[in-house]
Design an enzyme around this catalytic site. Structure first.
Site, PDB file in Angstrom:
ATOM      1  N   ASP A  14     -35.728  16.670  69.049  1.00 42.10           N
ATOM      2  CA  ASP A  14     -35.305  17.432  70.461  1.00 42.10           C
ATOM      3  C   ASP A  14     -36.375  18.308  71.051  1.00 42.10           C
ATOM      4  OD1 ASP A  14     -32.564  16.426  70.716  1.00 42.10           O
ATOM      5  OD2 ASP A  14     -31.689  18.024  69.686  1.00 42.10           O
ATOM      6  N   PHE A  19     -38.015  12.303  76.861  1.00 36.11           N
ATOM      7  CA  PHE A  19     -38.249  12.697  78.173  1.00 36.11           C
ATOM      8  C   PHE A  19     -39.488  12.839  78.631  1.00 36.11           C
ATOM      9  CE2 PHE A  19     -39.172  16.118  81.136  1.00 36.11           C
ATOM     10  CZ  PHE A  19     -38.090  15.951  82.021  1.00 36.11           C
ATOM     11  N   LYS A  39     -39.197   2.057  70.957  1.00 36.28           N
ATOM     12  CA  LYS A  39     -38.512   2.991  70.100  1.00 36.28           C
ATOM     13  C   LYS A  39     -38.206   1.995  68.882  1.00 36.28           C
ATOM     14  CE  LYS A  39     -36.172   6.752  68.917  1.00 36.28           C
ATOM     15  NZ  LYS A  39     -36.688   8.210  68.836  1.00 36.28           N
ATOM     16  N   ASP A  55     -29.316 -10.155  74.504  1.00 36.59           N
ATOM     17  CA  ASP A  55     -30.595  -9.821  74.906  1.00 36.59           C
ATOM     18  C   ASP A  55     -31.161 -11.468  75.014  1.00 36.59           C
ATOM     19  OD1 ASP A  55     -32.126 -10.458  72.437  1.00 36.59           O
ATOM     20  OD2 ASP A  55     -32.749  -8.428  72.120  1.00 36.59           O
ATOM     21  N   ALA A 131     -39.156   9.196  65.855  1.00 35.45           N
ATOM     22  CA  ALA A 131     -37.828   9.693  65.795  1.00 35.45           C
ATOM     23  C   ALA A 131     -38.125  11.097  65.069  1.00 35.45           C
ATOM     24  CB  ALA A 131     -37.013   8.683  65.098  1.00 35.45           C
ATOM     25  N   ASP A 190     -41.484  22.713  77.513  1.00 35.75           N
ATOM     26  CA  ASP A 190     -40.716  23.709  77.606  1.00 35.75           C
ATOM     27  C   ASP A 190     -39.338  23.583  78.224  1.00 35.75           C
ATOM     28  OD1 ASP A 190     -39.572  26.202  77.549  1.00 35.75           O
ATOM     29  OD2 ASP A 190     -40.914  27.051  79.235  1.00 35.75           O
TER      30      ASP A 190
END
Ligand code: ATP
Ligand code: DNN
Ligand code: MG
EC number: 6.3.3.3
Length: 251
Positions: A14, A19, A39, A55, A131, A190
């Site tokens: 997290d 992001f 990933k 897919d 991860a 941040d």
């Protein structure tokens, strides 16, 4: 151009690996690179809204890794290439190892390494997100440390800027180095609006005690979910050309 890759590790779960990776992918694409995303093994996967999709390799997908979806959307990878981005999507907010055990899924670790390097060979620049924190269990006795060491890519470490972040950054960095992972730069992300003085001094101390450059510090993003707006926002905090030079040692 030689096909290049960057692995993304974090000081914790997290901290914003997905992001920031999405943003870096969009920047790389905007800088003219073809961009791959991996990933390799994801937990916290959720059922696809339309039940089951196939897919382009005719792999049945009934679980969606939200991280993979975000990475794909950041650089416009179509749904048909989901398996390339994310070979294993597992349910449950657990480590991938535990999530796989609970679902009786066998992960072919060697194949995950091979697959990742194959994707790296297909694009100018591929980003590989782990991860959780660096030692998150992947499968069996393997952790993401083993995986990141095996793929031998230069690495960016994502750190938060809160009180305690110096310690988390130094420990992660030292652990990575001790296990043959080449961390080249830190990006501070941040998400909580840390007091500016604390953030500034934390960044200085991360550089001082890791010996690595902090290549950018992102504040909380509060803008609209529009790709071009977020890219412009990101560019005001990260000089991507300088980042590629630092991390990839070219030009
Ligand atoms: N700079 C930011 N501004 C606003 N929200 C952010 C920012 N960075 C991350 N977030 C949000 O914080 C949450 C956690 O971020 P993210 O999913 O990227 O973490 P992660 O390190 O990839 O976690 P994981 O270990 O599960 O892969 C997400 O909801 C994400 O959208
Ligand atoms: C489920 C979560 N979103 C992450 N993808 C996995 C975090 C695993 C953490 C393992 C640990 O260090 O305790
Ligand atoms: Mg993530």
């Amino acid at each position: 151009m030689k096909q290049l890759g960057i692995s993304i590790i974090g000081t914790d779960t997290d901290v914003g690996k997905t992001f920031v990776t999405g943003l870096l992918g969009a920047m790389a694409q905007d800088d003219g690179f073809s961009v791959g995303m991996v990933k390799p093994v994801s937990s916290s996967a959720v059922p696809f809204p339309e039940c089951i999709t196939m897919d382009e390799d005719n792999v049945r997908n009934d679980l969606e890794s939200k991280d993979a979806t975000y990475l794909m959307q950041s650089v416009g990878i179509p749904e048909s290439r989901r398996h390339e981005v994310n070979p294993y999507a597992l349910a449950g907010d657990y480590s991938p190892r535990l999530a796989a055990e609970l679902a009786d899924v066998v992960i072919d670790y060697d194949d995950v390494v091979r697959h990742t390097l194959d994707v790296v060979s297909r694009y100018d620049l591929t980003f590989v997100e782990g991860a959780g924190g660096i030692t998150t269990p992947l499968y069996g006795d393997k952790t993401f440390t083993d995986f990141m060491a095996a793929i031998e890519l230069p690495t960016i470490m994502i750190a938060d800027g809160r009180l305690g972040s110096i310690n988390r950054a130094v420990l992660t960095c030292e652990y990575a180095k001790a296990h043959g992972i080449f961390v080249k730069a830190i990006i501070v992300n941040d998400t909580t609006l840390v007091d500016p003085f604390l953030l500034k001094t934390n960044i200085e101390d991360m550089e001082r005690y890791t010996g690595l450059p902090v290549a950018g510090a992102l504040p909380p993003y509060q803008g609209p979910n529009i790709h071009s707006v977020r890219l412009g926002w990101g560019r005001s905090f990260i000089d991507s050309e300088q980042l590629w030079k630092t991390v990839l040692d070219f030009r």
